[in-house]
Design a protein around this motif. Structure first.
Motif, PDB file in Angstrom:
ATOM      1  N   SER A 181       0.840  -1.196   0.000  1.00  0.00           N
ATOM      2  CA  SER A 181       0.000   0.000   0.000  1.00  0.00           C
ATOM      3  C   SER A 181       0.872   1.242   0.000  1.00  0.00           C
ATOM      4  O   SER A 181       1.843   1.326   0.757  1.00  0.00           O
ATOM      5  N   LYS A 182       0.520   2.215  -0.830  1.00  0.00           N
ATOM      6  CA  LYS A 182       1.328   3.428  -0.933  1.00  0.00           C
ATOM      7  C   LYS A 182       0.992   4.393   0.197  1.00  0.00           C
ATOM      8  O   LYS A 182      -0.168   4.770   0.365  1.00  0.00           O
ATOM      9  N   PRO A 183       1.997   4.791   0.995  1.00  0.00           N
ATOM     10  CA  PRO A 183       1.746   5.763   2.067  1.00  0.00           C
ATOM     11  C   PRO A 183       1.315   7.106   1.493  1.00  0.00           C
ATOM     12  O   PRO A 183       1.592   7.405   0.333  1.00  0.00           O
ATOM     13  N   PRO A 184       0.658   7.934   2.292  1.00  0.00           N
ATOM     14  CA  PRO A 184       0.229   9.247   1.793  1.00  0.00           C
ATOM     15  C   PRO A 184       1.391  10.223   1.733  1.00  0.00           C
ATOM     16  O   PRO A 184       2.400  10.056   2.406  1.00  0.00           O
ATOM     17  N   VAL A 185       1.230  11.241   0.904  1.00  0.00           N
ATOM     18  CA  VAL A 185       2.162  12.365   0.911  1.00  0.00           C
ATOM     19  C   VAL A 185       1.809  13.227   2.122  1.00  0.00           C
ATOM     20  O   VAL A 185       0.629  13.394   2.451  1.00  0.00           O
ATOM     21  N   THR A 186       2.816  13.759   2.799  1.00  0.00           N
ATOM     22  CA  THR A 186       2.575  14.581   3.990  1.00  0.00           C
ATOM     23  C   THR A 186       3.347  15.896   3.893  1.00  0.00           C
ATOM     24  O   THR A 186       4.545  15.896   3.621  1.00  0.00           O
ATOM     25  N   LEU A 187       2.651  16.989   4.110  1.00  0.00           N
ATOM     26  CA  LEU A 187       3.266  18.316   4.176  1.00  0.00           C
ATOM     27  C   LEU A 187       2.858  18.971   5.487  1.00  0.00           C
ATOM     28  O   LEU A 187       1.763  18.730   5.992  1.00  0.00           O
ATOM     29  N   ARG A 188       3.745  19.790   6.039  1.00  0.00           N
ATOM     30  CA  ARG A 188       3.436  20.491   7.292  1.00  0.00           C
ATOM     31  C   ARG A 188       3.552  21.993   7.087  1.00  0.00           C
ATOM     32  O   ARG A 188       4.631  22.508   6.779  1.00  0.00           O
ATOM     33  N   LEU A 189       2.450  22.688   7.250  1.00  0.00           N
ATOM     34  CA  LEU A 189       2.449  24.144   7.200  1.00  0.00           C
ATOM     35  C   LEU A 189       2.762  24.696   8.584  1.00  0.00           C
ATOM     36  O   LEU A 189       2.494  24.054   9.596  1.00  0.00           O
ATOM     37  N   VAL A 190       3.316  25.902   8.616  1.00  0.00           N
ATOM     38  CA  VAL A 190       3.540  26.615   9.877  1.00  0.00           C
ATOM     39  C   VAL A 190       2.604  27.819   9.861  1.00  0.00           C
ATOM     40  O   VAL A 190       2.730  28.697   9.004  1.00  0.00           O
ATOM     41  N   VAL A 191       1.655  27.836  10.814  1.00  0.00           N
ATOM     42  CA  VAL A 191       0.578  28.829  10.808  1.00  0.00           C
ATOM     43  C   VAL A 191       0.540  29.561  12.151  1.00  0.00           C
ATOM     44  O   VAL A 191       0.692  28.930  13.207  1.00  0.00           O
ATOM     45  N   PRO A 192       0.345  30.887  12.153  1.00  0.00           N
ATOM     46  CA  PRO A 192       0.192  31.608  13.423  1.00  0.00           C
ATOM     47  C   PRO A 192      -0.908  30.984  14.277  1.00  0.00           C
ATOM     48  O   PRO A 192      -2.001  30.681  13.769  1.00  0.00           O
ATOM     49  N   ALA A 193      -0.625  30.804  15.552  1.00  0.00           N
ATOM     50  CA  ALA A 193      -1.584  30.149  16.447  1.00  0.00           C
ATOM     51  C   ALA A 193      -2.905  30.905  16.507  1.00  0.00           C
ATOM     52  O   ALA A 193      -3.973  30.303  16.678  1.00  0.00           O
ATOM     53  N   SER A 194      -2.857  32.227  16.328  1.00  0.00           N
ATOM     54  CA  SER A 194      -4.084  33.027  16.416  1.00  0.00           C
ATOM     55  C   SER A 194      -5.054  32.737  15.274  1.00  0.00           C
ATOM     56  O   SER A 194      -6.230  33.094  15.347  1.00  0.00           O
ATOM     57  N   GLN A 195      -4.574  32.085  14.215  1.00  0.00           N
ATOM     58  CA  GLN A 195      -5.439  31.743  13.086  1.00  0.00           C
ATOM     59  C   GLN A 195      -5.961  30.309  13.153  1.00  0.00           C
ATOM     60  O   GLN A 195      -6.826  29.922  12.364  1.00  0.00           O
ATOM     61  N   CYS A 196      -5.419  29.519  14.069  1.00  0.00           N
ATOM     62  CA  CYS A 196      -5.777  28.101  14.105  1.00  0.00           C
ATOM     63  C   CYS A 196      -7.226  27.867  14.535  1.00  0.00           C
ATOM     64  O   CYS A 196      -7.848  26.887  14.125  1.00  0.00           O
ATOM     65  N   GLY A 197      -7.765  28.765  15.366  1.00  0.00           N
ATOM     66  CA  GLY A 197      -9.157  28.620  15.781  1.00  0.00           C
ATOM     67  C   GLY A 197     -10.091  28.692  14.583  1.00  0.00           C
ATOM     68  O   GLY A 197     -11.047  27.909  14.471  1.00  0.00           O
ATOM     69  N   SER A 198      -9.820  29.627  13.670  1.00  0.00           N
ATOM     70  CA  SER A 198     -10.645  29.753  12.460  1.00  0.00           C
ATOM     71  C   SER A 198     -10.478  28.535  11.569  1.00  0.00           C
ATOM     72  O   SER A 198     -11.427  28.109  10.893  1.00  0.00           O
ATOM     73  N   LEU A 199      -9.279  27.984  11.555  1.00  0.00           N
ATOM     74  CA  LEU A 199      -9.005  26.811  10.725  1.00  0.00           C
ATOM     75  C   LEU A 199      -9.745  25.582  11.250  1.00  0.00           C
ATOM     76  O   LEU A 199     -10.243  24.759  10.471  1.00  0.00           O
ATOM     77  N   ILE A 200      -9.830  25.467  12.571  1.00  0.00           N
ATOM     78  CA  ILE A 200     -10.528  24.327  13.181  1.00  0.00           C
ATOM     79  C   ILE A 200     -12.039  24.518  13.109  1.00  0.00           C
ATOM     80  O   ILE A 200     -12.785  23.590  12.799  1.00  0.00           O
ATOM     81  N   GLY A 201     -12.496  25.747  13.370  1.00  0.00           N
ATOM     82  CA  GLY A 201     -13.930  26.026  13.348  1.00  0.00           C
ATOM     83  C   GLY A 201     -14.604  25.640  14.648  1.00  0.00           C
ATOM     84  O   GLY A 201     -14.048  24.913  15.468  1.00  0.00           O
ATOM     85  N   LYS A 202     -15.818  26.115  14.829  1.00  0.00           N
ATOM     86  CA  LYS A 202     -16.566  25.836  16.055  1.00  0.00           C
ATOM     87  C   LYS A 202     -16.860  24.339  16.152  1.00  0.00           C
ATOM     88  O   LYS A 202     -17.468  23.747  15.264  1.00  0.00           O
ATOM     89  N   GLY A 203     -16.380  23.748  17.241  1.00  0.00           N
ATOM     90  CA  GLY A 203     -16.592  22.320  17.436  1.00  0.00           C
ATOM     91  C   GLY A 203     -15.894  21.451  16.398  1.00  0.00           C
ATOM     92  O   GLY A 203     -16.282  20.302  16.194  1.00  0.00           O
ATOM     93  N   GLY A 204     -14.878  22.029  15.726  1.00  0.00           N
ATOM     94  CA  GLY A 204     -14.153  21.271  14.707  1.00  0.00           C
ATOM     95  C   GLY A 204     -14.870  21.219  13.369  1.00  0.00           C
ATOM     96  O   GLY A 204     -14.502  20.428  12.491  1.00  0.00           O
ATOM     97  N   SER A 205     -15.862  22.091  13.172  1.00  0.00           N
ATOM     98  CA  SER A 205     -16.694  22.024  11.962  1.00  0.00           C
ATOM     99  C   SER A 205     -15.913  22.343  10.689  1.00  0.00           C
ATOM    100  O   SER A 205     -16.096  21.692   9.653  1.00  0.00           O
ATOM    101  N   LYS A 206     -15.025  23.359  10.759  1.00  0.00           N
ATOM    102  CA  LYS A 206     -14.308  23.776   9.550  1.00  0.00           C
ATOM    103  C   LYS A 206     -13.296  22.719   9.110  1.00  0.00           C
ATOM    104  O   LYS A 206     -13.210  22.398   7.917  1.00  0.00           O
ATOM    105  N   ILE A 207     -12.545  22.205  10.041  1.00  0.00           N
ATOM    106  CA  ILE A 207     -11.529  21.219   9.672  1.00  0.00           C
ATOM    107  C   ILE A 207     -12.196  19.922   9.194  1.00  0.00           C
ATOM    108  O   ILE A 207     -11.689  19.240   8.299  1.00  0.00           O
ATOM    109  N   LYS A 208     -13.353  19.604   9.766  1.00  0.00           N
ATOM    110  CA  LYS A 208     -14.103  18.431   9.317  1.00  0.00           C
ATOM    111  C   LYS A 208     -14.582  18.625   7.884  1.00  0.00           C
ATOM    112  O   LYS A 208     -14.510  17.712   7.045  1.00  0.00           O
ATOM    113  N   GLU A 209     -15.050  19.826   7.590  1.00  0.00           N
ATOM    114  CA  GLU A 209     -15.515  20.151   6.242  1.00  0.00           C
ATOM    115  C   GLU A 209     -14.382  20.019   5.227  1.00  0.00           C
ATOM    116  O   GLU A 209     -14.564  19.471   4.130  1.00  0.00           O
TER     117      GLU A 209
END
Length: 342
Positions: free
Chosen positions: A96-124
């Motif tokens: 089985s082929k492993p996935p490609v993985t990249l890591r972004l570096v993002v200001p912590a103050s923006q991570c809440g918007s990225l996750i979304g309320k209750g994790g809704s945005k990241i789930k989407e």
């Protein structure tokens, strides 16, 4: 990730700076022989691609330019990593082929918007792109930034990066951002006579363990999830440094107050039955690796009727026990995070 030009024509048409966190092997792949690969990426994408200097286990790759050039650069990097994975599999029994993985570096103050309320945005984002997205819970050392890990096919990663860019543009950083700057690799402190400081060596082993787990080439596939798999040789070498030793021909400790032969002790912990499998591994491979890495004796009690937990007994020096505990916890963490939980 900082917008430097106003959005125009109602579309995503801005100049961005995006930072990626990569390890040495990944950086070498991007640079290529005599810098040919990164030169080609710069020319074909039109983006500026800069790689931080320094003898560090981690490097920062900064990509700057209009959004269309950044997405081209990301695509080229993702496909290059996929090519590396395919090449590495030619000498591997993995099917089985492993996935490609990249890591972004993002200001912590923006991570809440990225996750979304209750994790809704990241789930989407996960559902719409097919990529796995993980936002680190802790900030990177000496910074106000967090790592965002994206895994999947190159196509899924590119779509996910586009969505992340939109979110970041809609929610600019709040306050000043202290950027993450990788530090040079440290080594265990050796005292006169060859003694190893246990606490420093253990911290070093933990760091190297995490680095081994972050390589996109270091994955095995269990079902639909990518589970990190450690480099046993490197970790074993580090683990063997955990027990203080008396140099040949010396009968007393070289460092006052540090016992050259600390007495063995025992520590017990309990693990839920539904997670014990990831500790034991197929035919006991994982628990045997942990024994070899840590130098500790580890016994797993038989399942008791009516009990939802299993008892693990660890015997060895304090350093052996600490490292064994750490490796067991890391196995549990990788099992949980590999399933896509926040």
């Amino acid at each position: 990730m900082e917008p430097t030009k106003v959005q125009s024509d109602g579309g995503l048409n801005v100049t961005l700076t995006i930072r990626l966190l990569m390890h040495g092997k990944e950086v070498g792949s991007i640079i290529g022989k005599k810098g040919e690969t990164v030169k080609k990426m710069r020319e074909e994408s039109g983006a500026r691609i800069n790689i931080s200097e320094g003898n560090c286990p981690e490097r920062i790759v900064t990509i700057t330019g209009p959004t269309d050039t950044i997405f081209k650069a990301f695509a080229m990097i993702a496909y290059k990593f996929e090519e590396d994975i395919i090449n590495s599999m030619s000498n591997s029994p993995a099917t089985s082929k492993p996935p490609v993985t990249l890591r972004l570096v993002v200001p912590a103050s923006q991570c809440g918007s990225l996750i979304g309320k209750g994790g809704s945005k990241i789930k989407e984002m996960r559902e719409s792109t097919g990529a796995q997205v993980q936002v680190a819970g802790d900030m990177l050392p000496n910074s106000t930034e967090r790592a965002v890990t994206i895994s999947g096919t190159p196509e899924a990663i590119i779509q996910c990066v586009k969505q992340i860019c939109v979110v970041m543009l809609e929610s600019p950083p709040k306050g000043a951002t202290i950027p993450y700057r990788p530090k040079p690799a440290s080594t265990p402190v050796i005292f006169s006579g060859g003694q190893v400081r246990v606490d420093i060596a253990l911290a070093y082993a933990k760091t190297c363990y995490l680095l081994c787990f972050s390589s996109p080439q270091a994955y095995t596939i269990q079902g639909q999830y990518a589970i990190p798999h450690p480099d046993l040789t490197k970790l074993h070498q580090l683990a063997m440094q955990q027990t203080p030793f008396t140099p040949l021909g010396q009968t007393t400790p070289a460092f006052p107050g540090l016992d050259a032969s600390p007495p063995a002790s025992t520590h017990e912990l309990t693990i839920p039955n539904d997670l014990i499998g990831c500790i034991i591994g197929r035919q006991g491979t994982k628990i045997n690796e942990i024994r070899q890495m840590s130098g500790a004796q580890i016994k797993i009690a038989n399942a008791m009727e009516g009990s939802s937990e299993r008892q693990i007994t660890i015997t060895g020096t304090p350093a052996n026990i600490s490292l064994a505990q750490y490796l067991i916890n890391a196995r549990l963490t990788s099992e949980v995070t590999g399933m896509g939980t926040l």
